[in-house]
Write an enzyme that holds these catalytic residues in place. Structure first.
Site, PDB file in Angstrom:
ATOM      1  N   LYS A 110     -75.339 -24.421  -7.445  1.00  0.00           N
ATOM      2  CA  LYS A 110     -76.754 -24.617  -7.149  1.00  0.00           C
ATOM      3  C   LYS A 110     -77.051 -26.014  -6.588  1.00  0.00           C
ATOM      4  O   LYS A 110     -78.057 -26.216  -5.920  1.00  0.00           O
ATOM      5  CB  LYS A 110     -77.569 -24.326  -8.394  1.00  0.00           C
ATOM      6  CG  LYS A 110     -77.448 -22.838  -8.760  1.00  0.00           C
ATOM      7  CD  LYS A 110     -78.278 -22.423  -9.915  1.00  0.00           C
ATOM      8  CE  LYS A 110     -78.290 -20.919 -10.090  1.00  0.00           C
ATOM      9  NZ  LYS A 110     -77.201 -20.432 -10.931  1.00  0.00           N
TER      10      LYS A 110
HETATM   11  C1  LIG Z   1     -76.876 -19.091 -10.977  1.00  0.00           C
HETATM   12  C2  LIG Z   1     -75.455 -18.768 -11.199  1.00  0.00           C
HETATM   13  C3  LIG Z   1     -74.908 -17.519 -10.826  1.00  0.00           C
HETATM   14  C4  LIG Z   1     -75.755 -16.423 -10.255  1.00  0.00           C
HETATM   15  O1  LIG Z   1     -76.195 -16.718  -8.942  1.00  0.00           O
HETATM   16  P1  LIG Z   1     -77.345 -15.864  -8.253  1.00  0.00           P
HETATM   17  O2  LIG Z   1     -77.684 -16.565  -7.012  1.00  0.00           O
HETATM   18  O3  LIG Z   1     -78.482 -15.876  -9.240  1.00  0.00           O
HETATM   19  O4  LIG Z   1     -76.818 -14.500  -8.044  1.00  0.00           O
HETATM   20  C5  LIG Z   1     -73.550 -17.323 -10.992  1.00  0.00           C
HETATM   21  N1  LIG Z   1     -72.768 -18.279 -11.540  1.00  0.00           N
HETATM   22  C6  LIG Z   1     -73.251 -19.473 -11.921  1.00  0.00           C
HETATM   23  C7  LIG Z   1     -72.330 -20.477 -12.526  1.00  0.00           C
HETATM   24  C8  LIG Z   1     -74.598 -19.765 -11.758  1.00  0.00           C
HETATM   25  O5  LIG Z   1     -75.088 -20.963 -12.130  1.00  0.00           O
END
Ligand SMILES: *Cc1c(COP(=O)(O)O)cnc(C)c1O
Length: 455
Positions: A110
């Protein structure tokens, strides 16, 4: 380039405005008015740095920002990563590679979007002079990444809801040990879905959200999705040309934001074999891709908590394309879905580029162990979900969404290995500051209001 709402009842917005408000006022999500065909252009980006690829891509969307400003904003966003390549592609064997997306400041993918989004907010504040109040809900990693992207950016307050007791203690520390006075981590009862639902109610109060200058930092914010397109394109350009079209991206999925980003890049000309939506035991998406029916259940706690989601917000964007860009139909489907908890897609041709898989907690532990034994590679519990039913792929790239050190207990149990990461260790001696609140929309609004400094 203009941005439209998936529900067709919002005026077109330019990029900066759409980013600033996040959620469209009609409750829909912003999508580009058209997806540019970049088939030929992509190839000319091979060999460019990550930031340069990102710039070239955003040039097509953030059309109202001047070249020099956009380029330096993007270059700055990618200075706090601990690997010079930013998103290294690791070959495990001749069929499976891992795209490591955990080299940002909070060690989850993210960061790639939120470091950029933080700079975009700051730019907006500088232009308008108004303070922005950023509100988001997190299943674990968004909160930390959002806070980190916004720390030290003037004129921005940040409110993050998270389900109390349902995120890992290190994830909680990343949000609550910042020592910053404009950061408000709010621990609420219930699940991530509960928090996300109340958050939508808060945004739905137009008077409140306009007066307070509320902005959504969740992956409903279109800048996040576009920023995530970049690492797919960057990785794809690194794969030998003859293999690109035979490659499947395997994506650990919760809110559907990450895999949607890849799929949008595909629609813009990044030719691949397809995408795999890898879920944990909260498998609403796996059921959808198998049956064409999307029906909500209850989110349960798993070893991959950032994927403990039942209502995948970004699915609405996918639906928009599945319904031929007909916002009126999307609105109708979403209204029905709100009352019945179910919808069905008749024309399944759009999902033929996607397959799905599901993994239980037991399998997650077994997989972390097996991957470690076979390749000497330690993966986190989210990434582990991707290592399932890969035999059918000629070549695949697994997106490693978090650093294993974020989930030390699970990794230790599976492999016997301690995972230590210095930035996380440093958090353990810091003071925790959090705000336990009842998670209903009115309480949240009152809290946000109470934190506004009246001139
Ligand atoms: C947020 C997250 C996900 C899921 O991602 P999406 O975009 O919501 O599908 C998967 N793995 C980790 C480590 C995350 O932080």
């Amino acid at each position: 380039m203009q941005f439209l709402s998936t529900r067709a009842e919002t005026e077109p917005h330019n990029f900066s405005e759409a980013v600033k408000i996040g959620l469209a006022p009609d409750g829909g999500l912003f999508v580009p008015s058209e997806l540019p065909d970049l088939t030929d252009e992509f190839h000319t980006w091979a060999g460019e740095s990550y930031a340069k690829v990102c710039y070239r891509f955003f040039r097509r969307f953030a059309t109202e920002i001047e070249d020099g400003e956009l380029e330096s904003l993007i270059a700055n966003a990618y200075t706090e990563f601990d690997d010079a390549k930013l998103a290294p592609l690791i070959e495990l064997d001749d069929r499976i590679s891992v795209l490591e997306l955990f080299h940002g400041p909070t060690l989850a993918f993210k960061d790639y979007a939120l470091q950029l989004l933080g700079r975009l907010y700051e730019r907006q504040v500088a232009i308008t002079g108004d303070t922005i109040n950023v509100l988001g809900a997190t299943s674990g990693d968004t909160g930390a990444a959002a806070i980190n992207g916004l720390i030290g950016r003037s004129g921005v307050n940040i409110f993050i809801l998270y389900p109390d007791g349902r995120i890992s203690s290190l994830q909680e520390r990343q949000m609550t040990c910042t020592g910053e006075s404009n950061v408000f981590p709010i621990a609420v009862e219930g699940s991530f879905d509960d928090a996300q639902r109340e958050l939508k109610v808060v945004f739905g109060d137009r008077e409140f959200s306009e007066r307070i200058k509320l902005s959504a930092v969740n992956s409903i914010n279109l800048a996040r999705i576009l920023a995530q397109c970049v690492y797919y394109i960057y990785a794809w350009l690194k794969i030998g040309e003859s293999r690109r079209e035979k490659t499947t991206f395997v994506v650990p999925t919760g809110n559907f934001g990450n895999v949607l980003a890849g799929w949008l890049a595909y629609r813009m000309g990044m030719k691949v074999a397809g995408f795999r939506v890898a879920t944990n035991q909260n498998d609403i998406l796996n059921r959808f891709f198998n049956t064409g029916e999307y029906s909500v259940g209850m989110a349960t706690r798993s070893l991959a908590p950032s994927m403990d989601i039942q209502v995948a917000s970004n699915f609405e964007r996918f639906l928009y394309y599945a319904l031929g860009g007909d916002g009126n139909r999307v609105r109708k489907v979403m209204e029905d879905f709100k009352s019945t908890g179910i919808f069905k897609v008749d024309d399944q041709s759009i999902i033929k580029s996607m397959s799905s898989s599901r993994m239980t907690d037991e399998e997650i532990l077994d997989t972390i162990k097996a991957v470690y034994q076979k390749y000497g590679y330690v993966c986190d519990p989210h990434t582990a979900c991707a290592f399932k039913e890969l035999d059918e792929f000629e070549h695949c790239v697994i997106l490693a969404t978090a650093h294993p050190a974020k989930f030390p207990e699970t990794v230790l149990e599976a492999t016997g290995q301690e995972t230590i990461q210095s930035s996380l260790e440093a958090l353990k001696s810091r003071e925790i500051v959090k705000y336990p609140l009842h998670g209903d929309a009115n309480t949240i609004k009152a809290f946000i209001e109470s934190k506004q400094i009246t001139p």
